[in-house]
Scaffold this active site. Sequence first.
Site, PDB file in Angstrom:
ATOM      1  N   LYS A  79      15.954   1.072   4.193  1.00 59.50           N
ATOM      2  CA  LYS A  79      16.244   0.444   5.496  1.00 59.50           C
ATOM      3  C   LYS A  79      15.171  -0.596   5.789  1.00 59.50           C
ATOM      4  CE  LYS A  79      17.327   1.688  10.312  1.00 59.50           C
ATOM      5  NZ  LYS A  79      17.411   2.797  11.293  1.00 59.50           N
ATOM      6  N   SER A 154      21.763   3.226  13.770  1.00 60.59           N
ATOM      7  CA  SER A 154      21.370   1.902  13.327  1.00 60.59           C
ATOM      8  C   SER A 154      21.201   1.784  11.817  1.00 60.59           C
ATOM      9  CB  SER A 154      20.048   1.520  13.994  1.00 60.59           C
ATOM     10  OG  SER A 154      19.007   2.360  13.531  1.00 60.59           O
ATOM     11  N   SER A 178      20.222   7.706  14.477  1.00 63.13           N
ATOM     12  CA  SER A 178      20.457   6.545  13.608  1.00 63.13           C
ATOM     13  C   SER A 178      20.636   6.850  12.124  1.00 63.13           C
ATOM     14  CB  SER A 178      19.320   5.532  13.770  1.00 63.13           C
ATOM     15  OG  SER A 178      19.513   4.769  14.929  1.00 63.13           O
TER      16      SER A 178
END
Lengths: 487, 96
Positions: A79, A154, A178
Amino acid sequence: MELCHLAAHDIHHLLVKREVSSVEVTESVFRQIDKVEDTINSYIMLDRVKALNKASEVDKKISAGEKIPHLAGIPMAIKDNMCTNGLLTTCGSNILNNYIPPYDATVVKKLREQDVVIIGKANMDEFAMGSSTETSYFGITRNPWDTNTVPGGSSGGSVTATTAGEAICALGSDTGGSIRQPASLCSVVGLKPTYGRVSRYGLVAFASSLDQIGPITKDVTDSALLLNAISGRDEMDSTSVDLPVPDYTKSLINDIKGIKIGIPEEYFVDDGMDPEVNQKVRDAIDLLSKLGAECEDVSLPTTEYGIADYQIISRAEASSNLARFDGTRYGYRAENAESLMNMYKKTRSEGFGPEVKLRIMLGTYALSTGYYDAYYLKAQKVRTLIKNDFDKAFEKFDVLVTPTSPTTAFKIGEKTDDPLTMYLSDIFTVNCNMAGIPGISIPCGFSSSGLPIGLQILGKPFDEETIFRVSYTFEQNTDYHSKRPNI
Amino acid sequence: MPKLNINEVEHVANLARLEFSEQDKIKLTEHLVEILDYIDKLNELNTDDVQPTSHVIPVKNVVRPDKVKPSLKKEAALSNAPSNVDNLFEVPKIIE
């Protein structure tokens, strides 16, 4: 099946037996990227050359007869809020659009020590602020199960890369859901470890008392392997806890006889919940009972206050954390500023997107003179009540089982103009962060329109082992995890 | 609970070092009021005798030995600076 769709532990066996090479696996992943990336947009940047070099390095070690770690030669996505030395790290934001970290996040360092092949940096909501991966400066990410829907967020890119075969597995971060919510919407396994289990050093901070890095994988075995690799005390993060790290693969036991499972009634509501999600999660609980678990209802009365409480705590911490982005030391700087103050304001106003600004504004307001007691202090007290609910439930139960998300993947654009509705998609995941406990989302079925549904299992602090045991047992007795999107 | 007006939004924006167009201020105020209304829900709970939680893990002051160790090299620390001069971060003039 193409190599890119295999789990890391399967690839490890093939590598060790020299039936495939890491270069072949990495090439398979890049072929899949070439095929689907224009549609899905899992990545902000790809690092083909270094990835293939690393893969070939691992292959040489295998040829030389070296014993390789479990994740060696495995292509992974990171990420884009985790610092990678020499590799662009944007956090999905214009304000970091040119940031090349001069150091590795501790988790990245640990993966490099295992000779993981880093494929690229995964797309995400800007500063991890979102539940749909629609707020990234680098475009939206689409759900591979239905490209008209969002992947959740996210950690959307990390999850879509994993489910679509654009990576074998990935790292995500979870502040209010997330990792788990997108894992649920895309049918992969996503774990948020206990707060303090994994070092946050080098993770761009959103809400420091809630953030935690965790594995996103195709199955529970990979989740355990990846948690093994990234856990432990780190002197660079004073909130990482000095407790021994067990070998989590020892918890991969296909037996839950006598495990006490609490079913929190507040997580099964009529209002705003998809009936198909309710049904599939109920079916999953029935299966866990059949497999020998003792399931019983429990009440967590403060559940409904979680989102409101999270609004204050996470925004207050974010407004403070994001004060560092001012155009001075790194990242974007606005041109033609007339003064230092003007440079700060222009840089931040041009660099941050609307959702990030909204959150900074709310957090700044909640911390400002005259409002601190009414908002921040009140929120911290409610946080105690939320934590007390879990403490009490865990006196009686080993784990709690709930839906991960109240709905399946929603349409792109459906909630972007209505922040509060978007925030409510985290209603079943935020309280886990508020209490600091571990939680996982595992696949537990599909809706009639073919969209994935996730089961959330919450555990006691630092008892990821029982979560793995229950998850593994469920996985061994179902085949949802083996389904891949048709893309 | 006090509710937000545009003047307060401007005040908070200044504290947060942000600027907004007049149009954006109106939309922002609407969103903030809506969220603050929702947050009022917390007042349904009596917290008079509740201790606040700032951190969930029982970690107190964490200390380490006071030993000099290598840190980031100056060049590396400056490598992302939008503007630097003489090994320093450069910003617009502060004092006239």
